[in-house]
Design an enzyme around this catalytic site. Structure first.
Site, short mmCIF file in Angstrom:
data_model
loop_
_atom_site.label_atom_id
_atom_site.label_comp_id
_atom_site.label_asym_id
_atom_site.label_seq_id
_atom_site.Cartn_x
_atom_site.Cartn_y
_atom_site.Cartn_z
N ASP A 226 21.38 18.39 -52.51
CA ASP A 226 21.07 17.77 -51.23
C ASP A 226 22.18 18.14 -50.24
O ASP A 226 23.34 17.79 -50.45
CB ASP A 226 20.99 16.25 -51.42
N THR B 192 18.37 18.80 -44.09
CA THR B 192 19.80 18.91 -43.78
C THR B 192 20.31 20.34 -44.02
O THR B 192 21.02 20.89 -43.18
CB THR B 192 20.62 17.92 -44.63
N ASP C 104 14.86 10.85 -49.95
CA ASP C 104 14.38 11.91 -49.04
C ASP C 104 12.86 11.87 -48.92
O ASP C 104 12.31 11.92 -47.83
CB ASP C 104 14.79 13.30 -49.56
#
Length: 546
Positions: free
Chosen positions: A63, A96, A390
């Site tokens: 992530d 991201t 997420d």
């Protein structure tokens, strides 16, 4: 300044200063280095990073926001790129890595224009023209999300690449179920607050033991062993005050002169607790969740009455319990009436791994629900929690907006193709910046192909050819490792995630490009002189440091 005169120092000795081209180059290098750090994690075939902190704690994740948050970044420009990941995570919860890679690539393309003598202001103007056009293109590509099947595909896209393995479909179902449960209609619009989905985690068991609870799980056990472990047809009192005798505000001393009075004093204390429990019983409550403490004597009386009680419940959990059960939180026991009680089919204590937890299930129309994650180890469970958060965010966004775009690098390839044609209509030097923006967009499909072990150049050529033919939804199909139609394989991203990633990347790239002077007041250590023979200015080498 006359020749032979001493230079005038207006900054403190030891201050580092970098100007013009060298400042821009150092900043761009730092941004590119940060983008390269997370680049290999992009996409379903992306790799993971292991991050070990100063005390030896390990995080294994792919992530982008988590990796950059945990990295100890030193360079000021690199910190700005980390902020992009944080803002993307806060605003939309996903994309991201995309935002960071785009920032790095935009700066890389800008660097080539700077070398050709194009002014930074011209480049930033060109980027702004390009991003506005790209947002219009996104709107035209976007499709309407009409059913749960689409939401499930979006959840599966967000979960792919995370350590969810074979359980991707199973977890996506849980996410969609949870988001649908907490979705509310306000002023004709659907609103989803992801905070109403409580995600708990417990190591032990397998990922498929993860469960959706139509109610709330509280990581607390009942306060007394004699209390029932299961309460059916639960009427729940939510109390925000201590079931204890308050200590006096001022310092007070109780002096008992007659020994026989000690018993009376203790009996009076016991009666106070008895009255508290009577009030709870009178309201019809058979379950108590207390935000503060419950005295031992009060616990005894509650157990005697067969009332299930839990103490020191977090404020956020109390609010979720109120939303799930339809109860109201009271601060005074006198306000406890049957109409403020919450309702649930069952409240029970269950042993999960080595801990006991309280499950409030079977709520009629809960506006807060829980997902309890299970997995082999702490690290697996922690990564699934990040993946689920997420997925919850992206499904919530799609439920609210009702709009999504094809994934797998399809939108980036389409924007790149259309912007190349659009650039000719811009004219002037800005045209070069728009073309640079179009080239930068291709970094996403190229990186996806690289991470999947495909040939990036051949893949990009095929993608360009398909998009030139007008196949808007064509991206990289990872099931067959070739270029394919994303709507057929069901790889979707929310429109808002893509828009925000573009905006964030352009904002930070333009900000960095406009910096032409870096003044860093760092104290130099006594052993290291701010100036040396080889480096008379006292400046660093300009290489980015993390």
């Amino acid at each position: 300044m006359l020749s032979g005169q001493m230079p005038i120092l207006i900054l403190k000795e030891g201050t580092q200063r970098e100007q013009g081209k060298s400042a821009q180059k150092a900043n761009i290098e730092a941004a590119k280095a940060i983008a390269d750090a997370v680049r290999t994690t992009l996409g379903p075939k992306g790799m993971d990073k292991m991050l070990v902190d100063s005390i030896g704690d390990i995080i294994i994740s792919n992530d982008g926001a988590t990796i950059l948050k945990e990295m100890d970044v030193e360079h000021p420009t690199a910190k700005m790129i980390v902020e992009v990941a944080k803002s993307q995570d806060t605003a939309v919860g996903d994309g991201t890595t995309t935002a960071v890679i785009l920032s790095g690539e935009l700066l890389k393309q800008a660097e080539e224009l700077l070398d050709q003598g194009v002014h930074p202001t011209v480049i930033t103007n060109g980027f702004r023209i390009a991003v506005n056009e790209a947002k219009k293109l996104l709107e035209s590509i976007a499709m309407d999300a009409k059913d749960d099947a689409t939401l499930k595909r979006i959840a599966m896209t967000a979960l792919s690449g995370k350590n969810t393995g074979l359980s991707k479909e199973f977890l996506a179902d849980l996410v969609v179920k949870a988001v649908n449960a907490v979705a509310e209609e306000r002023n004709g619009r659907i609103v989803v607050d992801p905070a109403n989905i409580k995600v708990d985690k417990k190591a032990g068991g397998s990922i498929t033991d993860t469960q959706y609870i139509n109610g709330i799980v509280i990581d607390k056990e009942k306060v007394h062993a004699k209390m029932p472990s299961v309460v059916k047809d639960a009427r729940i009192a939510l109390i925000d005050s201590a079931l204890e005798i308050k200590k006096t505000e001022i310092e007070a001393k109780v002096q008992i002169t007659d020994p026989s009075k000690i018993q009376d004093f203790l009996a009076q204390e016991s009666d106070t607790f008895k009255q508290m429990v009577e009030k709870i019983k009178k309201s019809g409550a058979n379950v108590v969740f207390c935000q503060k403490g419950i005295d031992d004597i009060a616990q005894h009386y509650l157990a005697k009455e067969g009332i299930y009680a839990v103490r020191r419940v977090k404020k956020s959990d109390m609010e979720k319990l109120a939303k799930a059960t339809g109860g109201r939180i009271v601060t005074n026991l006198d306000d406890l009436t049957p109409d403020v009680l919450g309702k649930a089919e069952k409240v029970e204590e269950q042993k999960i791994s080595d801990d006991r937890m309280t499950f409030v299930t079977g709520c009629a129309n809960p506006k807060a629900v829980s997902i309890l994650i299970r997995g082999g180890t702490e690290h697996v469970v922690a990564e699934i929690e990040r993946a689920l958060n997420d997925a919850i965010r992206v499904v919530s966004i799609t439920k609210e907006d009702g709009r999504f775009v094809p994934g797998g690098g399809a939108v980036e390839a389409e924007i790149s193709t259309k912007l190349r044609h659009f650039a000719t209509s811009v004219g002037g030097r800005e045209q070069l910046a728009v073309e640079a923006f179009a080239r930068a967009m291709e970094v996403i499909p190229r990186t996806l192909a690289e991470n999947a072990g495909l040939d990036p150049i051949n893949t990009l050529i095929q993608l360009r050819a398909e998009h030139e033919k007008g196949h808007t939804t064509y991206g990289i199909d990872f099931t067959q490792n070739k270029v394919g139609d994303m709507t057929k394989v069901g790889v979707f991203d929310p429109l808002r995630v893509k828009k925000h990633a573009l905006e964030s990347a352009v904002e930070v790239a333009t900000m960095i490009l406009r910096i032409d002077d870096v003044i860093a007041s760092k104290k130099t250590s006594s052993s290291e002189s701010p100036k040396s023979e080889n480096n008379p200015s006292g400046m660093g080498s300009g290489a980015p440091s993390f």
